[in-house]
Design a protein around this motif. Structure first.
Motif, PDB file in Angstrom:
ATOM      1  N   GLY A 307      49.065  63.898  44.024  1.00 48.63           N
ATOM      2  CA  GLY A 307      47.810  64.611  44.192  1.00 48.63           C
ATOM      3  C   GLY A 307      47.123  65.056  42.917  1.00 48.63           C
ATOM      4  N   PHE A 308      47.576  64.568  41.776  1.00 45.25           N
ATOM      5  CA  PHE A 308      46.935  64.956  40.515  1.00 45.25           C
ATOM      6  C   PHE A 308      45.643  64.182  40.261  1.00 45.25           C
ATOM      7  CE2 PHE A 308      51.360  66.194  39.754  1.00 45.25           C
ATOM      8  CZ  PHE A 308      51.171  67.497  39.303  1.00 45.25           C
ATOM      9  N   LEU A 309      45.521  62.988  40.815  1.00 41.95           N
ATOM     10  CA  LEU A 309      44.337  62.156  40.605  1.00 41.95           C
ATOM     11  C   LEU A 309      43.543  62.073  41.900  1.00 41.95           C
ATOM     12  CD1 LEU A 309      45.889  59.153  38.612  1.00 41.95           C
ATOM     13  CD2 LEU A 309      45.124  61.383  37.746  1.00 41.95           C
ATOM     14  N   PRO A 310      42.225  62.291  41.846  1.00 42.10           N
ATOM     15  CA  PRO A 310      41.420  62.204  43.067  1.00 42.10           C
ATOM     16  C   PRO A 310      41.226  60.782  43.574  1.00 42.10           C
ATOM     17  CG  PRO A 310      40.021  62.661  41.173  1.00 42.10           C
ATOM     18  CD  PRO A 310      41.435  62.759  40.698  1.00 42.10           C
ATOM     19  N   ALA A 311      41.443  59.800  42.711  1.00 45.13           N
ATOM     20  CA  ALA A 311      41.310  58.396  43.108  1.00 45.13           C
ATOM     21  C   ALA A 311      42.290  57.572  42.290  1.00 45.13           C
ATOM     22  CB  ALA A 311      39.883  57.892  42.864  1.00 45.13           C
ATOM     23  N   ARG A 312      42.662  56.416  42.813  1.00 48.48           N
ATOM     24  CA  ARG A 312      43.555  55.527  42.080  1.00 48.48           C
ATOM     25  C   ARG A 312      42.863  54.999  40.829  1.00 48.48           C
ATOM     26  NH1 ARG A 312      46.191  54.130  47.200  1.00 48.48           N
ATOM     27  NH2 ARG A 312      48.451  54.225  46.810  1.00 48.48           N
ATOM     28  N   VAL A 313      43.656  54.717  39.809  1.00 47.73           N
ATOM     29  CA  VAL A 313      43.151  54.121  38.571  1.00 47.73           C
ATOM     30  C   VAL A 313      43.756  52.731  38.424  1.00 47.73           C
ATOM     31  CG1 VAL A 313      43.091  54.276  36.054  1.00 47.73           C
ATOM     32  CG2 VAL A 313      42.834  56.355  37.431  1.00 47.73           C
ATOM     33  N   ASP A 314      42.884  51.735  38.300  1.00 51.30           N
ATOM     34  CA  ASP A 314      43.319  50.368  38.016  1.00 51.30           C
ATOM     35  C   ASP A 314      43.482  50.272  36.495  1.00 51.30           C
ATOM     36  OD1 ASP A 314      43.526  47.646  37.433  1.00 51.30           O
ATOM     37  OD2 ASP A 314      42.191  47.049  39.068  1.00 51.30           O
ATOM     38  N   VAL A 315      44.708  50.394  36.029  1.00 54.51           N
ATOM     39  CA  VAL A 315      44.966  50.482  34.592  1.00 54.51           C
ATOM     40  C   VAL A 315      44.517  49.230  33.856  1.00 54.51           C
ATOM     41  CG1 VAL A 315      46.816  50.584  32.868  1.00 54.51           C
ATOM     42  CG2 VAL A 315      46.805  52.182  34.797  1.00 54.51           C
ATOM     43  N   ARG A 316      44.747  48.062  34.442  1.00 54.05           N
ATOM     44  CA  ARG A 316      44.371  46.830  33.744  1.00 54.05           C
ATOM     45  C   ARG A 316      42.862  46.669  33.657  1.00 54.05           C
ATOM     46  NH1 ARG A 316      49.230  46.437  35.803  1.00 54.05           N
ATOM     47  NH2 ARG A 316      50.881  45.324  34.657  1.00 54.05           N
ATOM     48  N   ALA A 317      42.133  47.133  34.660  1.00 54.10           N
ATOM     49  CA  ALA A 317      40.671  47.101  34.589  1.00 54.10           C
ATOM     50  C   ALA A 317      40.155  48.135  33.591  1.00 54.10           C
ATOM     51  CB  ALA A 317      40.077  47.354  35.971  1.00 54.10           C
ATOM     52  N   TRP A 318      40.883  49.207  33.427  1.00 52.03           N
ATOM     53  CA  TRP A 318      40.523  50.270  32.487  1.00 52.03           C
ATOM     54  C   TRP A 318      40.690  49.797  31.041  1.00 52.03           C
ATOM     55  CZ3 TRP A 318      44.121  55.019  31.535  1.00 52.03           C
ATOM     56  CH2 TRP A 318      43.438  56.028  30.847  1.00 52.03           C
ATOM     57  N   ALA A 319      41.661  48.943  30.807  1.00 50.86           N
ATOM     58  CA  ALA A 319      41.981  48.503  29.454  1.00 50.86           C
ATOM     59  C   ALA A 319      40.890  47.601  28.876  1.00 50.86           C
ATOM     60  CB  ALA A 319      43.316  47.767  29.451  1.00 50.86           C
ATOM     61  N   ALA A 320      40.574  47.835  27.608  1.00 49.36           N
ATOM     62  CA  ALA A 320      39.635  47.000  26.855  1.00 49.36           C
ATOM     63  C   ALA A 320      40.369  46.503  25.611  1.00 49.36           C
ATOM     64  CB  ALA A 320      38.392  47.801  26.472  1.00 49.36           C
ATOM     65  N   PRO A 321      40.953  45.316  25.661  1.00 44.41           N
ATOM     66  CA  PRO A 321      41.804  44.859  24.555  1.00 44.41           C
ATOM     67  C   PRO A 321      41.058  44.362  23.323  1.00 44.41           C
ATOM     68  CG  PRO A 321      41.747  43.213  26.295  1.00 44.41           C
ATOM     69  CD  PRO A 321      41.002  44.403  26.816  1.00 44.41           C
ATOM     70  N   GLU A 322      39.798  43.966  23.463  1.00 36.57           N
ATOM     71  CA  GLU A 322      39.103  43.333  22.348  1.00 36.57           C
ATOM     72  C   GLU A 322      38.966  44.219  21.111  1.00 36.57           C
ATOM     73  OE1 GLU A 322      38.232  40.298  21.514  1.00 36.57           O
ATOM     74  OE2 GLU A 322      39.361  39.722  23.293  1.00 36.57           O
ATOM     75  N   PRO A 323      38.645  45.508  21.234  1.00 39.60           N
ATOM     76  CA  PRO A 323      38.543  46.319  20.010  1.00 39.60           C
ATOM     77  C   PRO A 323      39.816  46.318  19.177  1.00 39.60           C
ATOM     78  CG  PRO A 323      37.525  47.467  21.847  1.00 39.60           C
ATOM     79  CD  PRO A 323      38.213  46.262  22.423  1.00 39.60           C
ATOM     80  N   LEU A 324      40.977  46.426  19.813  1.00 42.60           N
ATOM     81  CA  LEU A 324      42.221  46.433  19.054  1.00 42.60           C
ATOM     82  C   LEU A 324      42.495  45.057  18.450  1.00 42.60           C
ATOM     83  CD1 LEU A 324      44.621  48.067  18.119  1.00 42.60           C
ATOM     84  CD2 LEU A 324      45.795  47.529  20.270  1.00 42.60           C
ATOM     85  N   ARG A 325      42.145  43.992  19.156  1.00 46.64           N
ATOM     86  CA  ARG A 325      42.304  42.651  18.577  1.00 46.64           C
ATOM     87  C   ARG A 325      41.451  42.502  17.322  1.00 46.64           C
ATOM     88  NH1 ARG A 325      41.578  39.674  24.352  1.00 46.64           N
ATOM     89  NH2 ARG A 325      43.693  39.972  25.159  1.00 46.64           N
ATOM     90  N   ARG A 326      40.187  42.931  17.421  1.00 49.17           N
ATOM     91  CA  ARG A 326      39.300  42.822  16.255  1.00 49.17           C
ATOM     92  C   ARG A 326      39.792  43.711  15.117  1.00 49.17           C
ATOM     93  NH1 ARG A 326      35.115  43.048  20.455  1.00 49.17           N
ATOM     94  NH2 ARG A 326      34.869  45.279  19.988  1.00 49.17           N
ATOM     95  N   ALA A 327      40.221  44.928  15.455  1.00 53.80           N
ATOM     96  CA  ALA A 327      40.705  45.855  14.426  1.00 53.80           C
ATOM     97  C   ALA A 327      41.946  45.300  13.743  1.00 53.80           C
ATOM     98  CB  ALA A 327      40.999  47.214  15.058  1.00 53.80           C
TER      99      ALA A 327
END
Length: 347
Positions: A307-327
Motif C-alpha cells: 500500500g505504499f504506492l497508489p499505482a503500479r510502476v512499470d520499472v522497465r518503461a520508467w528506465a531511460a538507458p540512452e543518457p547513461l550510454r551516451r555519458a
C-alpha cells in the motif's frame, strides 16, 4: 526552431549514504562542469531558505524539472506512481549493513528464529513513510530467506519520528521489551545499536540471494525529470559523466571516501567502518543492468502490495538507458584523451 533556454540552476539531492553525487559534490566537479555555461549547481539539502529555493519536499516528490536525485527507491517509486514524469537513468547497489537487532541475552539468532516474534514496524508522519517500508521489506527479506513470510510473525506498530534521531523509537521499544526485533541499516544505526548494547540476530548483507537484500537503498536509483531530459538531454548526459568520473576516482580513494561518508552520514569513523563493507568505495558506478531492473521491479511490486504506492510502476518503461550510454561513451573518450602519451623509443 526555437530551443528552450538553458536553466540558470541545476539542483541535486542525495540521501546521506554512499553516492557518486555526494562524491562529485565534495570534489566540486558538478559546479566546475556547468559553470562555463552560467549554470549554478546547488544542493537541495544545503540551500538556504529563500525566494529562489526549491522546497525540501521535492527530495520525495521530485516536483522540480531541474532536479537530479540519487537516493532511496521508495520515494522515487512513490513519485513515479503518483504521476510525476520522472525517468530512471541509473541504478547502484551498495551494501549498507542491513541488520536485524535483538535485545542482549535474548538468544534469537538467524532468520528462522524470527518466526512468531514481535517485529517493530515504525510509523512516521510523512507523505511517504520510507522508514516503515524499510522495516517491512527488511523483515520480509529475512523471513523469506527462511521460507517464511510476515504472516509468520507479529508486527508491532511503533510511533516514531520524535526526538532521539534515526531508529530511536524502535530501539527504545526493544529496550523496554515491547518488541523482540528491530530492523536497522547504515552507519548511524550501527552507532545507535552499540549505545544500547543490542545484539545482531541476522546480517542481511550476508544472505546469499540478493532478492532477500532488496530494500530502499538496494538498488538505489538516479532519477531526472522528463522535461529536463526532453529539453536539455546534453545536460543530463554531462551530469552522468561527472558521476562516472566520481565513481572512478572513489575506486582508488578508500580513505577519502570514508571521510566523505562521515560528513554525509553524520557518523564517526567506527560507524562508517562498521556499516560499509570493504570495497564499497568501488561500487558507486551506476548501470541499468537487467539484474538491477529486475530487483527494483520486485521492490516496486512489494511496495504496491503493502500500500505504499497508489499505482503500479512499470520499472522497465520508467528506465531511460540512452543518457547513461551516451555519458559512458563521453567519459571513456575523455579518459583516453587525458592519458599520458608514451613516445616509442628507437631500438
Amino acid at each position: 526552431m526555437t530551443h528552450p533556454a538553458l536553466p540558470t540552476t541545476l539542483w541535486y539531492t542525495r540521501c546521506p549514504v554512499p553516492t557518486a553525487t555526494g562524491i562529485a559534490a565534495d570534489r566540486h566537479w558538478l559546479a566546475d562542469e556547468f559553470a562555463p555555461d552560467g549554470i549554478a549547481v546547488r544542493s537541495l539539502q544545503d540551500a538556504a531558505p529563500g525566494a529562489d529555493a526549491v522546497p525540501r519536499s521535492t527530495h520525495y516528490t521530485h516536483a522540480e524539472a531541474t532536479l537530479f536525485r540519487e537516493g532511496g527507491n521508495v520515494p522515487a517509486l512513490w513519485a513515479r506512481s503518483r504521476g510525476e514524469p520522472t525517468r530512471l537513468i541509473g541504478l547502484t547497489w551498495i551494501e549498507e549493513r542491513q541488520v536485524i537487532l535483538v535485545a542482549p541475552g535474548s538468544g534469537i539468532r538467524g532468520a528462522a528464529a524470527l518466526r512468531g516474534r514481535r517485529l517493530a514496524v515504525p510509523r512516521h508522519d510523512l507523505p511517504i513513510d520510507f522508514w516503515r517500508a524499510m522495516a517491512l521489506r527488511g523483515f520480509e527479506g529475512a523471513l523469506a530467506s527462511a521460507d517464511s513470510g510476515l504472516a509468520d510473525a507479529s508486527l508491532v506498530e511503533v510511533r516514531a519520528g520524535g526526538p532521539g534521531g534515526q531508529w530511536a523509537a524502535e530501539l527504545a521499544a526493544l529496550s523496554r521489551g515491547e518488541v523482540d526485533a528491530v530492523y536497522v541499516k547504515g552507519a548511524v544505526a550501527v552507532e545507535a545499536a552499540q549505545r544500547i548494547g543490542a545484539e545482531v540476530a541476522l546480517e542481511l548483507d550476508e544472505l546469499p540471494d540478493r532478492a532477500h537484500r532488496v530494500n530502499n537503498g538496494t538498488p538505489r536509483p538516479i532519477t531526472v525529470h522528463q522535461r529536463l531530459l526532453d529539453e536539455h538531454p546534453a545536460l543530463v548526459d554531462r551530469f552522468l559523466a561527472v558521476l562516472l568520473r566520481a565513481a572512478d576516482w572513489a575506486a582508488d580513494q578508500p580513505h577519502e571516501v570514508a571521510r566523505i561518508l562521515g560528513a554525509e552520514t553524520g557518523a564517526g569513523p567506527e560507524g562508517v567502518h562498521g556499516a560499509y563493507r570493504a570495497g564499497s568505495h568501488r561500487a558507486l558506478h551506476p548501470d541499468l543492468s537487467e539484474d538491477r531492473l529486475e530487483l527494483l521491479t520486485r521492490q516496486a511490486e512489494s511496495l504496491y502490495g503493502h500500500g505504499f504506492l497508489p499505482a503500479r510502476v512499470d520499472v522497465r518503461a520508467w528506465a531511460a538507458p540512452e543518457p547513461l550510454r551516451r555519458a559512458t561513451r563521453t567519459h571513456r573518450a575523455t579518459e583516453r584523451s587525458t592519458l599520458p602519451s608514451h613516445p616509442s623509443s628507437d631500438l
